[in-house]
Write a protein that holds these residues in place. Sequence first.
Motif, PDB file in Angstrom:
ATOM      1  N   GLU A 180       0.833  -1.206   0.000  1.00 49.36           N
ATOM      2  CA  GLU A 180       0.000   0.000   0.000  1.00 49.36           C
ATOM      3  C   GLU A 180       0.867   1.255   0.000  1.00 49.36           C
ATOM      4  O   GLU A 180       0.572   2.233  -0.691  1.00 49.36           O
ATOM      5  N   TYR A 181       1.951   1.218   0.747  1.00 55.14           N
ATOM      6  CA  TYR A 181       2.839   2.378   0.866  1.00 55.14           C
ATOM      7  C   TYR A 181       3.466   2.742  -0.484  1.00 55.14           C
ATOM      8  O   TYR A 181       3.531   3.922  -0.853  1.00 55.14           O
ATOM      9  N   LYS A 209       2.342   2.159  -3.415  1.00 54.97           N
ATOM     10  CA  LYS A 209       1.365   2.533  -4.447  1.00 54.97           C
ATOM     11  C   LYS A 209       1.466   4.009  -4.811  1.00 54.97           C
ATOM     12  O   LYS A 209       1.167   4.410  -5.935  1.00 54.97           O
ATOM     13  N   ASN A 210       1.848   4.828  -3.836  1.00 54.03           N
ATOM     14  CA  ASN A 210       1.842   6.285  -4.023  1.00 54.03           C
ATOM     15  C   ASN A 210       3.222   6.854  -4.367  1.00 54.03           C
ATOM     16  O   ASN A 210       3.448   8.058  -4.227  1.00 54.03           O
ATOM     17  N   ASN A 211       4.147   5.983  -4.828  1.00 53.62           N
ATOM     18  CA  ASN A 211       5.493   6.428  -5.209  1.00 53.62           C
ATOM     19  C   ASN A 211       6.126   7.357  -4.176  1.00 53.62           C
ATOM     20  O   ASN A 211       6.457   8.511  -4.474  1.00 53.62           O
TER      21      ASN A 211
END
Length: 378
Positions: free
Chosen positions: A222-223, A225-227
């Motif tokens: 999840e972390y 995912k947001n580059n």
Amino acid sequence: MKALFLTPTSLNEYSGIDKKVLAQYEALKENGLDIELCYIDKKENTIERKIFQKNILLKKIKFTNIGLEKIVSVLLGWNFKDVENYIFKNRIELIYIRYEFASNFGFIKFLKDLKNKNIKILVEIPTYPYDQELLNGNFRLKLRYFIDKYYRKKLKVFVNKIVTFSEDKEIYGIPTINISNGIDINKISLIKKRENEKIRFIGVAGLAFWHGFDRFILAIKEYYKNNPKQKIIFNIVGDGNKNYMETLKNMVKENKLEKYVIFHGRKCGKELDEIYDSSDIAVGSLGRFRSGLYVMKPLKNREYCAKGLPMIYSETDLDFEGQDFVYKVSHDESLINIGEIIEWYKNLKMSSNEIREYSKLFSWSIQMKKVLDGIKES
């Protein structure tokens, strides 16, 4: 007072449990108890019950193939005549037993024979409650649960006190001696911090589903995912349950996290210290609720503290509640927020030396003195 420490474990240098047993034994000696250690020595085709450092063999069972090893181990847990003879011959007055869901007909008979000779009996239950841990296991563990559940009712007739790392004042109708998991700080080196652009997490364990490292892998997915600008690495050190290890590795592969989650396998000594030295945050258990445990005092938390590492975990550990160097994640299956953990870490003011200083509270010598004081009271 002459005493015997009886453990169903071996003395493997890789095993945290075995190192703990040795440390407890040494701490009891430091506190003035005349004590010997009886352990299991597993070899290629034999299992032996021996007295540590004396080269005294109590029992030896051979097996012809590896599939028989578990059967042989079970037989040792049902027949203690060899230990009993050694105790009577050497006029031992106290026995300290590490209990691993061990109640059965043979064990109860063993305790009865000792009680008839007025020998004091202390039983240490390393994890309590443990029922869910067995019920979540395979058929062999489930069967062990039902045998133990039936026979453990008889423990109160023979056992003087139970040593527990929980806060329970009574277990199975037996008064308890409450201690914390301890460490030998002299055998745990302080991390030699290496500066690194990445934040490196380390989890050291004999892995099982209740360590909950799958929760942390999902959080990493999840972390990323947001580059994020801040890159992280999760070093997993140790082996354990093969099915759970396979689950973790498949999760990493399916989510293309091979660059961020690294499996090192079992390490000790210099190799382990080198991984620690490049670490920033330690990862404790994140899933003990899966085995029905909510309040506990894990050994690993204390080892991380002695290394000088801030840590994350999910259970309630009363020795660490409210400490700045501890970040508590939720004690359920909800998603862990790594961004918030990073923010906490970057704002942490405590040095590695200050964290290590706190670990001096958990000396095994201090903890096992509580056991000896509890014996005197009884």
